[in-house]
Design a protein around this motif. Structure first.
Motif, PDB file in Angstrom:
ATOM      1  N   TYR A 228       0.834  -1.194   0.000  1.00  0.00           N
ATOM      2  CA  TYR A 228       0.000   0.000   0.000  1.00  0.00           C
ATOM      3  C   TYR A 228       0.877   1.256   0.000  1.00  0.00           C
ATOM      4  N   ASP A 229       0.379   2.322  -0.586  1.00  0.00           N
ATOM      5  CA  ASP A 229       1.075   3.619  -0.612  1.00  0.00           C
ATOM      6  C   ASP A 229       1.250   4.136   0.813  1.00  0.00           C
ATOM      7  N   SER A 230       2.489   4.475   1.183  1.00  0.00           N
ATOM      8  CA  SER A 230       2.775   4.876   2.573  1.00  0.00           C
ATOM      9  C   SER A 230       2.060   6.164   2.959  1.00  0.00           C
ATOM     10  N   ASN A 231       1.911   7.101   2.039  1.00  0.00           N
ATOM     11  CA  ASN A 231       1.210   8.352   2.362  1.00  0.00           C
ATOM     12  C   ASN A 231      -0.275   8.098   2.601  1.00  0.00           C
ATOM     13  N   VAL A 232      -0.851   7.209   1.813  1.00  0.00           N
ATOM     14  CA  VAL A 232      -2.261   6.873   1.982  1.00  0.00           C
ATOM     15  C   VAL A 232      -2.468   6.165   3.316  1.00  0.00           C
ATOM     16  N   VAL A 233      -1.557   5.229   3.646  1.00  0.00           N
ATOM     17  CA  VAL A 233      -1.647   4.506   4.918  1.00  0.00           C
ATOM     18  C   VAL A 233      -1.554   5.479   6.087  1.00  0.00           C
ATOM     19  N   ALA A 234      -0.604   6.405   6.021  1.00  0.00           N
ATOM     20  CA  ALA A 234      -0.438   7.373   7.110  1.00  0.00           C
ATOM     21  C   ALA A 234      -1.699   8.198   7.310  1.00  0.00           C
ATOM     22  N   ALA A 235      -2.314   8.632   6.212  1.00  0.00           N
ATOM     23  CA  ALA A 235      -3.540   9.420   6.322  1.00  0.00           C
ATOM     24  C   ALA A 235      -4.669   8.588   6.914  1.00  0.00           C
TER      25      ALA A 235
END
Length: 650
Positions: A630-637
């Motif tokens: 999964y995209d790390s920025n999407v996961v963080a959000a």
């Protein structure tokens, strides 16, 4: 002994006259600041004067003589410098040795010492010799003769004692005064030479300026040219003799002759007139030459005459003519394009409006000048506050450009839209000093935009209703996942908002997420609701639903690539997803967001083949594979939404 003062005065007077004459003759030809071969004869002359003085010296006792060579050599060192003084010192010293006697050594010492003091004093003097005061000259003479008297101690003791007793008072009274008098004469001579040199340089400078001036310069008297510089002669193309021999009006365009002659005669009578104006001259080739003239009355050989400075402005006149033509075309273009221009002096508060701008504001054209905020009351009440605050904010933030659209109301009640584009200038203290800009009537464009926005909104509402109907139809075939697409859409929209994506992109994500499982229409219902693990064939049927969804939607004219997002929402960052095994940046951002939202909602919700795993399990899953699947920025959000902002799946 009583004759000593009188002899000293006679010798001193002779010395003063001789040296003053030498300086007066040589100073005009001799630079006091540099060594030159021309200084050599001056040194010889000073030496001869010294020998003459020594020949008329007073004999104090046998072999010991007294004269005023100390004054001569001290003044020579101070005013004539090293070369002449050394020559004079050598000549007088040689003569003193020739004279002989017990005082010869002392005499030579006086010669060398007094000349050296003058040279050193000259070297240490920081300013021009012409600036020396009589006090400094007196101090100089006193120092020289104190040193001279101290050198008397080199005589035999009895002779030295008698010399000091008899000579000290006359020397310290008479010789410093004589030195001062001679020095003042030379200082005055230097000042005269400097003044004459300055005058000569000024004359050369003004002659150079006159002869090389770009402007024409002439003196007119009795309707004739008395004096003309080369620039004026060359401009007309006539010889100087012809110009001076004819009345000056013969060189002026016939239409301008009377005006020029009238102004010339009135000015000579003392009448105050404007100093500058333009007229046309006729050159020797018959061409017209536009000249700008500035005149002043001066006396010329005792009779009033006019001093005239003339500038060739032919090119400027041609340019002005071209600019007038261009301005006429610009006014026509502004009128046709409904464009007005303003120039606002923000210091005085005055504005200059073009006639077209006055028409745009519903005014009668031709007023030209307006007060700074004349425009504000004409702005629509609903837009007035924003228009004023926009201007103030630009100034407060020191912006150099301002853009604003607002409505104005004409006197007849008609409402029009204006678009303002302006440039703001500031002074060194960051205070606004000038604003120049344009106003364009954009009423028709605004009306079209509002109609387009209304149509877009109607289309958006119709699209949303259609998408919602499709979503309901999909979920009707799978009762166990009812509401899944809506929850995924809500979560995807929340993640996109948390990532601060543009509003249009957020709306795109919501639409795609709402129908992301539309491809499951092709999957048999019994497979969708099977309570046990799927077989390989059944799972393959499930895996083709992104492609089926893409095929269903690809020909629909969405404003965004919805079909591509649905095709990619099961792709993974490391390439392990399906259907095409895309990696990283090859996967659309919207699809990456949808993938995370889909996984979280699926794990947190009940499925036919397993109970709900819960939000924490979903958070651990996406965190574990952040940057992998999964995209790390999407996961963080997403994690921030659930753990910090307490987001819940409704």
């Amino acid at each position: 002994m009583t004759d000593i003062p009188f002899l000293g005065l006679v010798h001193n007077a002779a010395l003063l006259l001789a040296v003053a004459f030498i300086f007066d003759v040589s100073a005009a030809r001799w630079s006091t600041g540099r060594t030159s071969i021309r200084q050599v004869p001056v040194g010889f002359v000073i030496g001869l004067v010294g020998i003459t003085v020594m020949l008329t010296s007073w004999t104090f006792m046998r072999g010991i003589i007294f004269d005023t060579r100390s004054v001569l050599l001290g003044i020579s060192g101070l005013f004539f410098g090293f070369v002449p003084t050394v020559i004079a010192m050598a000549m007088t010293a040689a003569f003193r040795i020739y004279q002989g006697g017990p005082g010869a050594l002392t005499g030579v010492s006086v010669i060398v010492t007094t000349g050296a003091i003058g040279i050193i004093w000259r070297h240490l003097h920081r300013h021009s010799l012409a600036e020396m005061s009589w006090r400094e000259l007196y101090l100089f003479g006193l120092v020289i003769h104190l040193v001279m008297l101290s050198l008397m101690l080199t005589l035999p003791w009895e002779a030295a004692l008698q010399a000091l007793l008899n000579l000290t008072l006359p020397v310290l009274i008479i010789f410093p005064l004589g030195t001062t008098f001679l020095g003042v004469l030379m200082v005055n001579r230097l000042k005269r030479e400097q003044a004459e040199d300055t005058l000569r340089k000024n004359e050369e400078k003004y002659r150079f300026l006159f002869e090389n001036a770009v402007e024409g310069i002439l003196i007119a008297q009795d309707e004739k040219v008395r004096f003309a510089n080369p620039a004026f002669v060359n401009a007309l193309g006539y010889t100087e003799e012809i110009i001076k021999s004819r009345p000056f009006i013969t060189f002026i365009h016939p239409d301008d002759r009377q005006m020029v002659l009238d102004r010339h005669l009135r000015r000579l009578t003392g009448e105050e007139l404007e100093t500058g104006y333009d007229f046309r001259a006729i050159t020797a080739t018959g061409a017209e030459l536009w000249l700008e003239i500035h005149s002043k009355v001066i006396p010329w050989e005792g009779v009033p005459a006019s001093l005239n400075f003339l500038i060739d402005v032919t090119e400027r006149k041609r340019t002005e003519h071209i600019l007038r033509q261009q301005q006429d075309r610009l006014d026509l273009a502004q009128s046709a394009g409904k464009v007005g221009v303003f120039d606002w002096d923000m210091v005085s508060g005055k504005q200059i409006w073009t006639p077209q701008l006055e028409i745009l504001y519903g005014m009668e054209p031709g007023q030209g000048e307006h007060a700074g905020y004349d425009w504000l009351p004409l702005v629509h009440p609903d837009d007035r506050g924003e228009a004023e605050s926009t201007l103030k904010l630009c100034i407060q933030e020191r912006r150099t450009e301002m853009d604003a659209d607002y409505r104005i109301i004409h006197n007849d009640g008609e409402v029009r839209w204006l678009s303002i584009r302006a440039t703001i200038s500031y002074d060194a203290s960051d205070h606004p000093v000038r604003m120049v800009g344009t106003c364009v009537d954009i009423t028709e464009r605004k009306l079209m935009e509002m109609e387009r926005q209304a149509a877009t909104e109607r289309l958006r509402k119709g699209l949303a209703a259609t998408v919602q109907a499709i979503s309901i139809a999909v979920e009707a075939r799978d009762p166990y996942t009812a509401g899944h697409q809506k929850r995924v859409a809500d979560l995807a929209r929340a993640i996109a908002t948390e990532m601060e994506l543009p509003a249009d992109q957020i709306d795109f994500i919501r639409i795609a997420a709402t129908i992301h499982d539309i491809g499951k229409i092709s999957v048999p219902a019994e497979i969708l609701s099977k309570p046990t693990m799927l077989s390989a064939i059944e799972f393959r049927l499930i895996q083709i639903h992104p492609e089926t969804g893409h095929d269903i939607l690809k020909d629909i004219d969405f404003p965004w690539p919805v079909a591509a997002v649905i095709l990619q929402h099961h792709e993974r960052m490391d390439g392990s997803g399906y259907p095409h095994g895309l990696t990283g940046e090859n996967i659309l951002m919207e699809a990456r967001i949808l993938a995370v939202a889909d996984v979280v909602e699926s794990m947190a919700s009940h499925r036919p083949y397993r109970p709900a795993l819960g939000i924490e399990a979903a958070m651990e899953e996406i965190s574990k594979y952040s940057g992998i699947l999964y995209d790390s920025n999407v996961v963080a959000a997403c994690v921030s939404l659930f753990r910090e902002k307490r987001y819940t799946l409704d």
